[in-house]
Design an enzyme around this catalytic site. Structure first.
Site, short mmCIF file in Angstrom:
data_model
loop_
_atom_site.label_atom_id
_atom_site.label_comp_id
_atom_site.label_asym_id
_atom_site.label_seq_id
_atom_site.Cartn_x
_atom_site.Cartn_y
_atom_site.Cartn_z
CG ASP A 2 -2.17 0.78 1.02
OD1 ASP A 2 -2.35 1.34 -0.08
OD2 ASP A 2 -2.97 0.86 1.96
CG ASN A 50 -7.43 -3.12 -5.22
OD1 ASN A 50 -6.47 -3.86 -5.01
ND2 ASN A 50 -7.69 -2.10 -4.42
C1 IPE Z 1 -1.50 -0.11 -3.50
O1 IPE Z 1 -1.26 1.26 -3.54
C2 IPE Z 1 -1.50 -0.76 -4.85
C3 IPE Z 1 -2.74 -1.46 -5.26
C4 IPE Z 1 -3.83 -1.57 -4.57
C5 IPE Z 1 -2.72 -2.09 -6.58
P1 IPE Z 1 -2.48 2.28 -3.58
O2 IPE Z 1 -2.85 2.52 -5.00
O3 IPE Z 1 -3.57 1.79 -2.70
O4 IPE Z 1 -1.82 3.58 -2.98
P2 IPE Z 1 -2.52 4.70 -2.08
O5 IPE Z 1 -3.23 4.02 -0.94
O6 IPE Z 1 -3.47 5.45 -2.97
O7 IPE Z 1 -1.38 5.55 -1.61
MG MG Z 2 -4.20 2.17 -0.78
#
Ligand code: IPE
Ligand code: MG
Length: 224
Positions: A2, A50
């Site tokens: 994350d 996601n």
């Molecule tokens: C994690 O980073 C990557 C995935 C979920 C693919 P994020 O995209 O959640 O990063 P933040 O939370 O916006 O900083």
């Molecule tokens: Mg995230």
């Protein structure tokens, strides 16, 4: 893994650049774990939740993943690392499904390390799916054992995680390995995933080394 988005935002970059930096961090981490002799590593790459992200970002993540798998295949084989997917692969985009299937097949006989990618993963769905499979098998309720249940999970045949690392300051499991995490040690850090380098890994590992794992026993039984 994350914090990719926040890492990019801090630099005035698009989110996909954060994911690209995150992929580089993942490569470095896997290489270091392999040389340390860690036998199982799981990267939480894409959760079922996601899918609610903007379409463009989802496409960028899967494009990056396909490119990365193709690019890293030789290294995985050289390092004797087996790729395994935790999650429902049938629902992945076609190019991703093909790349994943190809790399899993090419690394199937590698034994020094298992690299799990949690892809289209949900801990609750994994548990429900295991129940579904057991019910379909016609097993009698009183015959059910924990071992049998575990064998229906995506992690069948693998040990439970000793250590779970959550980056970017979030203090939750987010539907990750819910059954398997029962006795895992949890490590939380404010470091954003793309900045989680070798030094950060060693910090997490030495913190883990100082933990007393009692698995429900008393401190007299397990020592101070
Ligand atoms: C994690 O980073 C990557 C995935 C979920 C693919 P994020 O995209 O959640 O990063 P933040 O939370 O916006 O900083
Ligand atoms: Mg995230």
């Amino acid at each position: 893994m994350d914090g990719n988005g926040r890492w990019a935002k801090k630099r005035g970059l698009p989110r996909r650049k954060g994911h690209a930096a995150g992929a580089d961090a993942a490569k470095a981490l896997v290489t270091e774990c392999r040389s340390l002799g860690i036998e199982y590593v799981t990267l939480y790459t894409f959760s079922k939740e996601n899918w609610d992200r903007p379409k463009g970002e989802i496409r960028a993540i899967f494009d990056l993943l396909v490119r990365f798998l193709k690019q890293e295949l030789d290294t995985l084989v050289e390092q004797d690392i087996r790729l395994h997917i935790l999650g429902e692969t049938a629902e992945l985009p076609l190019a991703t499904r093909k790349a994943v299937k190809f790399v899993c097949a090419k690394t199937a006989k590698c034994v020094s390390m298992t690299l799990n990618l949690a892809l289209n993963y949900s801990g609750r769905d994994e548990i429900l799916l295991a129940c579904e499979k057991l019910l379909q098998s016609g097993i009698k309720p009183r015959d059910l054992t924990e071992e049998m249940f575990k064998n229906q999970l995506h992690t069948a045949g693998q040990p439970d995680p000793d250590l779970i690392i959550r980056t970017s300051g979030e203090l939750r499991l987010s539907n990750y390995l819910l059954f398997q995490a029962a006795y895992s040690e949890l490590y939380f850090t404010d470091t954003l995933w793309p900045d989680f380098d070798k030094a950060e890994l060693h910090k997490a590992l030495s913190d883990f080394a100082g933990r007393k794992r009692r698995f429900g026993k008393t401190s007299e039984q397990t020592g101070p």
